[in-house]
Design a protein around this motif. Sequence first.
Motif, PDB file in Angstrom:
ATOM      1  N   ILE A 597       0.866  -1.177   0.000  1.00 16.75           N
ATOM      2  CA  ILE A 597       0.000   0.000   0.000  1.00 16.75           C
ATOM      3  C   ILE A 597       0.903   1.228   0.000  1.00 16.75           C
ATOM      4  CG2 ILE A 597      -1.712   1.303   1.315  1.00 16.75           C
ATOM      5  CD1 ILE A 597      -2.728  -1.381   2.389  1.00 16.75           C
ATOM      6  N   SER A 601      -1.944   4.201  -3.724  1.00 13.11           N
ATOM      7  CA  SER A 601      -3.070   3.406  -3.228  1.00 13.11           C
ATOM      8  C   SER A 601      -4.108   4.301  -2.569  1.00 13.11           C
ATOM      9  CB  SER A 601      -2.574   2.364  -2.222  1.00 13.11           C
ATOM     10  OG  SER A 601      -1.615   1.512  -2.791  1.00 13.11           O
ATOM     11  N   MET A 607      -3.364  -1.315  -5.544  1.00 13.30           N
ATOM     12  CA  MET A 607      -2.224  -1.819  -4.773  1.00 13.30           C
ATOM     13  C   MET A 607      -1.546  -2.929  -5.556  1.00 13.30           C
ATOM     14  SD  MET A 607      -3.919  -3.880  -1.560  1.00 13.30           S
ATOM     15  CE  MET A 607      -5.065  -5.251  -1.790  1.00 13.30           C
ATOM     16  N   ILE A 622      -7.905  -2.333  -5.532  1.00  8.69           N
ATOM     17  CA  ILE A 622      -7.780  -3.005  -4.234  1.00  8.69           C
ATOM     18  C   ILE A 622      -8.767  -4.156  -4.108  1.00  8.69           C
ATOM     19  CG2 ILE A 622      -8.265  -2.699  -1.773  1.00  8.69           C
ATOM     20  CD1 ILE A 622      -6.793  -0.037  -1.908  1.00  8.69           C
TER      21      ILE A 622
END
Length: 656
Positions: A597, A601, A607, A622
């Motif tokens: 991260i 992000s 990520m 994500i």
Amino acid sequence: MANLPVNKSAHPFDKARFETVLNRRFFYAPAFEIYGGVAGLYDYGPPGSSLQANIIAEWRKHFIVEEHMLEIDSTIMTPAPVFETSGHVARFADWMVKDAQTGDVLRADHLVKNVLEARLQGDKEARGQAAQPPPSEDDKKKKKKKEVKAAAVQLADEKVTEYETILAQLDNYSGPELGKLCRTHDIRNPDTGNEVTEPQQFNLMFTSSIGPTGQHPGYLRPETAQGHFLNFSRLLDFNNGRLPFASAQIGRSFRNEISPRAGLLRVREFTMAEIEHYVDPGDKSHARFGEVKEYELDLLDRHTQEAGSTQATRTTVGDAVARGVIANETLGYFLVRIAQFLLKIGVDPKRLRFRQHMQNEMAHYAADCWDADIHNSYGWTECVGCADRAAYDLTVHSNKTGHPLVVREALKESIVTERTVAEPNKKVMGKTFGKDFAAIAKVLEDLDEPSLEKLKADLEQGTGTVVGPDGRNFALTPEMLTIGRKTFKQSVREYTPNVIEPSFGLGRILYVLLEHNFWAREQDIERGVLSLPPVVAPTKVLIVPLSAKEDFQPLVREVSSKLRRAGVFSSVDDSNASIGRRYARNDELGTPFGVTIDFASIQKRTMTLRERDTTGQLIGDIDAVIALLVELVNGTASWAEACRRLPAYDGVQDVD
């Protein structure tokens, strides 16, 4: 970067470095270490405990769930009469020898094996046949031992052959034969060079007592099996009286090993997983055998070993059963299921074989037995046993207690038979023989037809004689009993089932799993990696925030929470170490995946996803990465498929 090639064999296995990693990362450690420790007792740390729990969880799925087994949990403390009846008190023993000067105790077969193998290794070195890696610090310490000091000596060709034949047949030798080998081949205690005494049997069970005054002697169980057998009637009733079925149990067992060495491979307290599969003795077929009969295994049968060879033969299970190498379909079926389980959790298929027990080493209860041997730095080690225990256990416990441990099966068609029987006149015989009547009646009931016909002819002449259980003769007259033909109608078949038993030593499996999956990166020999499959890896995903700033915390908590809710065990490393260092630490722990991260992000909700072995990285949304991680961990997606679904990460993310 998504799919860098992996060369796990770039460096030879370094046992010293491997053991350093296990110790430093607390996979396991000697128990009571600050008190000096006790040989053969170990404590598992966080990664070792998680690894064992994951192995057990997969074992439950593979066997209990898929095979619809009945799980039980029986007691560890066991009254002495149970093990007296089962034969463990008389027979559950190993042969030990003592150093004639110091009194040090050694296990006889291990002494012979270690000394002869060291001599053969020395012969190879003397002939220049064994290219050895540079010695580690651990190897240098071992150089002090006698067997290594004297190792580099060339042997005569016939001596090499003789040693190899002995090692192939070692498990078949009795105690006196092991003693003769020590004398014939001058086998001494390698630590002192002293001669050893003649082998003596040593019972491996820990004795104890039950109750405040110790009036009930007992033992800590050396296996979980007896708990299955004593509950057979309840299990049969739970299964609606139907065979075949299997019970399963995972639990602690205890064996007072003579000289525990080799870490987790020979310990005094350990976790076992055992299955008792009950079958009709007249029908040991298996309903699912057709699914596995083409599966190939490396088999080392007893005849090959008795001929002095340890060369396994690869063959299908169906062929081995058809030729009688494996005794029956159910035994063969479980050998395959054992192999499938071991390979699924990460055992190297090239280092797995199944070795059949030779006649002299067969347990007193076994009709046939195979060990799943797994090769490691200590040699071939038995990690699973699979035995046909026949009807031994249920029979002896039933005879001892009078409780019928049998199956009563209604026949589709009644069987009508005619046979000769003796019918005592209870009034006359009871008056004549008093308390001996019951014993005489039992003798008459057990006589076969020829004996009954002879007794009938004797009675027609005036008197007949039977011999009681204590050897006394009892004279019988015609008024005491009638002998004649009688018709019987049988609508229920009663029999004692046979038992097929796979028995797993989970500590041994855990250790060889670690060895098989430990390697070093080609570009960094100091960087150890444990390539554990995701299904058993202690931690599945490492979450690495690029910064410890407060802005990162909500996203770290979100990712961690979503993974946990999906059943994926993850950990967060927000230390000050570099990202590379953080990943390297978790490569040692076997963590298969990692997510990073970073500042992008937070802004873009993307990520990166890293794979342990290739160090390849992908990038994605994500939630998409989390969904893919769940599939990767559950085994429903591969890394190759992940590389097709997400783009490779090139090391740069634009931040607005």
